[in-house]
Design an enzyme around this catalytic site. Sequence first.
Site, PDB file in Angstrom:
ATOM      1  N   ARG A 149      24.243 -14.107 -30.521  1.00  0.00           N
ATOM      2  CA  ARG A 149      25.384 -14.909 -30.047  1.00  0.00           C
ATOM      3  C   ARG A 149      25.710 -14.572 -28.589  1.00  0.00           C
ATOM      4  O   ARG A 149      26.884 -14.474 -28.211  1.00  0.00           O
ATOM      5  CB  ARG A 149      26.626 -14.657 -30.915  1.00  0.00           C
ATOM      6  CG  ARG A 149      26.534 -15.163 -32.331  1.00  0.00           C
ATOM      7  CD  ARG A 149      26.443 -16.679 -32.383  1.00  0.00           C
ATOM      8  NE  ARG A 149      26.569 -17.195 -33.735  1.00  0.00           N
ATOM      9  CZ  ARG A 149      25.581 -17.225 -34.627  1.00  0.00           C
ATOM     10  NH1 ARG A 149      24.391 -16.771 -34.292  1.00  0.00           N
ATOM     11  NH2 ARG A 149      25.783 -17.707 -35.842  1.00  0.00           N
ATOM     12  N   SER A 184      32.402 -19.549 -36.833  1.00  0.00           N
ATOM     13  CA  SER A 184      32.693 -18.113 -36.914  1.00  0.00           C
ATOM     14  C   SER A 184      33.579 -17.709 -35.746  1.00  0.00           C
ATOM     15  O   SER A 184      33.232 -17.958 -34.594  1.00  0.00           O
ATOM     16  CB  SER A 184      31.406 -17.295 -36.840  1.00  0.00           C
ATOM     17  OG  SER A 184      30.562 -17.618 -37.908  1.00  0.00           O
ATOM     18  N   GLU A 189      33.996 -14.370 -31.046  1.00  0.00           N
ATOM     19  CA  GLU A 189      32.709 -15.008 -30.707  1.00  0.00           C
ATOM     20  C   GLU A 189      32.862 -16.189 -29.757  1.00  0.00           C
ATOM     21  O   GLU A 189      32.144 -16.264 -28.757  1.00  0.00           O
ATOM     22  CB  GLU A 189      31.986 -15.399 -32.000  1.00  0.00           C
ATOM     23  CG  GLU A 189      30.513 -15.714 -31.790  1.00  0.00           C
ATOM     24  CD  GLU A 189      30.299 -17.087 -31.222  1.00  0.00           C
ATOM     25  OE1 GLU A 189      29.601 -17.209 -30.198  1.00  0.00           O
ATOM     26  OE2 GLU A 189      30.867 -18.056 -31.769  1.00  0.00           O
TER      27      GLU A 189
HETATM   28  N1  EPU Z   1      31.126 -12.794 -47.062  1.00  0.00           N
HETATM   29  C1  EPU Z   1      32.305 -12.293 -47.581  1.00  0.00           C
HETATM   30  N2  EPU Z   1      33.409 -13.099 -47.574  1.00  0.00           N
HETATM   31  C2  EPU Z   1      33.383 -14.377 -47.082  1.00  0.00           C
HETATM   32  C3  EPU Z   1      32.161 -14.900 -46.607  1.00  0.00           C
HETATM   33  C4  EPU Z   1      31.047 -14.074 -46.573  1.00  0.00           C
HETATM   34  O1  EPU Z   1      32.387 -11.170 -48.010  1.00  0.00           O
HETATM   35  O2  EPU Z   1      34.440 -15.021 -47.085  1.00  0.00           O
HETATM   36  C5  EPU Z   1      29.954 -11.886 -46.987  1.00  0.00           C
HETATM   37  C6  EPU Z   1      28.998 -12.056 -48.131  1.00  0.00           C
HETATM   38  O3  EPU Z   1      28.562 -10.776 -48.493  1.00  0.00           O
HETATM   39  C7  EPU Z   1      27.830 -12.804 -47.531  1.00  0.00           C
HETATM   40  C8  EPU Z   1      27.859 -12.295 -46.106  1.00  0.00           C
HETATM   41  O4  EPU Z   1      29.258 -12.135 -45.805  1.00  0.00           O
HETATM   42  O5  EPU Z   1      26.664 -12.496 -48.170  1.00  0.00           O
HETATM   43  C9  EPU Z   1      27.243 -13.262 -45.106  1.00  0.00           C
HETATM   44  O6  EPU Z   1      27.898 -14.506 -45.211  1.00  0.00           O
HETATM   45  P1  EPU Z   1      27.247 -15.847 -44.630  1.00  0.00           P
HETATM   46  O7  EPU Z   1      25.858 -16.023 -45.115  1.00  0.00           O
HETATM   47  O8  EPU Z   1      28.223 -16.958 -44.870  1.00  0.00           O
HETATM   48  O9  EPU Z   1      27.100 -15.577 -43.088  1.00  0.00           O
HETATM   49  P2  EPU Z   1      28.078 -14.938 -42.003  1.00  0.00           P
HETATM   50  O10 EPU Z   1      27.518 -13.622 -41.583  1.00  0.00           O
HETATM   51  O11 EPU Z   1      29.496 -14.956 -42.426  1.00  0.00           O
HETATM   52  C10 EPU Z   1      26.670 -15.936 -40.032  1.00  0.00           C
HETATM   53  C11 EPU Z   1      26.914 -16.705 -38.750  1.00  0.00           C
HETATM   54  C12 EPU Z   1      27.164 -18.170 -39.066  1.00  0.00           C
HETATM   55  C13 EPU Z   1      25.928 -18.721 -39.761  1.00  0.00           C
HETATM   56  C14 EPU Z   1      25.675 -17.909 -41.058  1.00  0.00           C
HETATM   57  C15 EPU Z   1      24.385 -18.293 -41.719  1.00  0.00           C
HETATM   58  C16 EPU Z   1      27.873 -15.130 -37.174  1.00  0.00           C
HETATM   59  C17 EPU Z   1      29.085 -14.736 -36.384  1.00  0.00           C
HETATM   60  N3  EPU Z   1      28.032 -16.139 -38.031  1.00  0.00           N
HETATM   61  O12 EPU Z   1      27.874 -15.997 -40.790  1.00  0.00           O
HETATM   62  O13 EPU Z   1      27.324 -18.840 -37.829  1.00  0.00           O
HETATM   63  O14 EPU Z   1      26.090 -20.084 -40.081  1.00  0.00           O
HETATM   64  O15 EPU Z   1      25.557 -16.503 -40.716  1.00  0.00           O
HETATM   65  O16 EPU Z   1      23.300 -17.833 -40.952  1.00  0.00           O
HETATM   66  O17 EPU Z   1      26.795 -14.570 -36.969  1.00  0.00           O
HETATM   67  C18 EPU Z   1      28.908 -19.613 -36.226  1.00  0.00           C
HETATM   68  O18 EPU Z   1      28.384 -18.842 -35.404  1.00  0.00           O
HETATM   69  O19 EPU Z   1      29.876 -20.355 -35.891  1.00  0.00           O
HETATM   70  C19 EPU Z   1      28.420 -19.655 -37.591  1.00  0.00           C
HETATM   71  C20 EPU Z   1      29.000 -20.408 -38.529  1.00  0.00           C
END
Ligand code: EPU
Length: 348
Positions: free
Chosen positions: A166, A246, A342
């Site tokens: 990012r 995010s 971010e």
């Molecule tokens: N999780 C929680 N609570 C929640 C949501 C998620 O505990 O409310 C935990 C779960 O353990 C889950 C883990 O977080 O397994 C990862 O969640 P998720 O796959 O939804 O991904 P994220 O890390 O929250 C990142 C990116 C997203 C991208 C997704 C999928 C960043 C800052 N965000 O989110 O990017 O779509 O992975 O690759 O790296 C964005 O940048 O705007 C964005 C949406």
Amino acid sequence: MPAIQHNISLQPYNSLALQAKAEYFSSVSELDELLEALAFARDRGLAVTALGGGSNIVLAGDIAGLVIQLNLCGVSHRLDSANNAVEVTWGAGENWHQQVLRSLEQGWYGLENLSLIPGTMGAAPIQNIGAYGVELADLFVSLRAVDLLSGEVVSFDRDQCQFGYRDSLFKQAGRDRYIIVDITLRLSTEPSLNTAYPALDAAVVGYCAEHHLPAAAVTPKMVSQLVCTIRQQKLPDPNLLPNAGSFFKNPLVASEQLATLLAQFPQMPHYPQADGSAKVPAAWLIEQSGLKGAVRGRVAVHDQQALVLVNRGDASGAELMALAAEVRDAVTQGFGVILEIEPRVYGL
Ligand code: EPU
């Protein structure tokens, strides 16, 4: 000369729908118009702020100077048949998701995991957009940008963009210096899937079972549709519930602190990196801090994905930033981990 308006509300131009005003505002569709708008700003000593789709910004307050909305369009491509590849150049104002779908229709593959990301082609390199195991840097060839210092159009290859998680030159040393006018990516004319990301893998396995398909029958278009389904389940549609995706980066936790945290929270999800550190989902830290779904007047932490802050209606940037501070403080207190915002914050 493009029309230049005075004292314009930016609420329609940011996906968080925050109320903020631009001192001057201009929407440009051609490179010449952009250069003319920049000359207008230079002659009057006005600061320049470039806007793409407005989906990764926080307008914490009004913006002094000239806000330029980039609508430069156009798509061109060069086939590299010998290598089953194609290099595609898009004007900065083209909509990202529409171009992902158009590429898939053309038989150009590689963008499917990045389906349904809001925003424009020109904004994509700034934060090196990424999702479901793919990031822009993996496909990136070059971009062209106007250098506000010299007024010249300059080119950057992938190394020069200094992409990180990012992150890029355009969020660091090049911040406020360059306005991206087009980007070029290298796509494949042969399908090659990347479905290792756990949530995507689970969706692909489920889809194959439901439709009695062997894994080999999965196509990039199916992957695109599955990514859209996952995103729609978790991430609020900015048109219905204004947000900027995010709100925080997933923090990197050094190996010593990781060991301490895992001793205390053995169930904490973490993604080990080569150097012994690990990326920890900020969403998990926020949820464990008890703030998932927290409502504070006109702003809230989304109840389906704790990493997303939402505007429940006519909120100000100050209200949103106060919620962001509350979230950061709670995570720092509970885990000793500092969350970094971010999206780019303007108007502070
Ligand atoms: N999780 C929680 N609570 C929640 C949501 C998620 O505990 O409310 C935990 C779960 O353990 C889950 C883990 O977080 O397994 C990862 O969640 P998720 O796959 O939804 O991904 P994220 O890390 O929250 C990142 C990116 C997203 C991208 C997704 C999928 C960043 C800052 N965000 O989110 O990017 O779509 O992975 O690759 O790296 C964005 O940048 O705007 C964005 C949406």
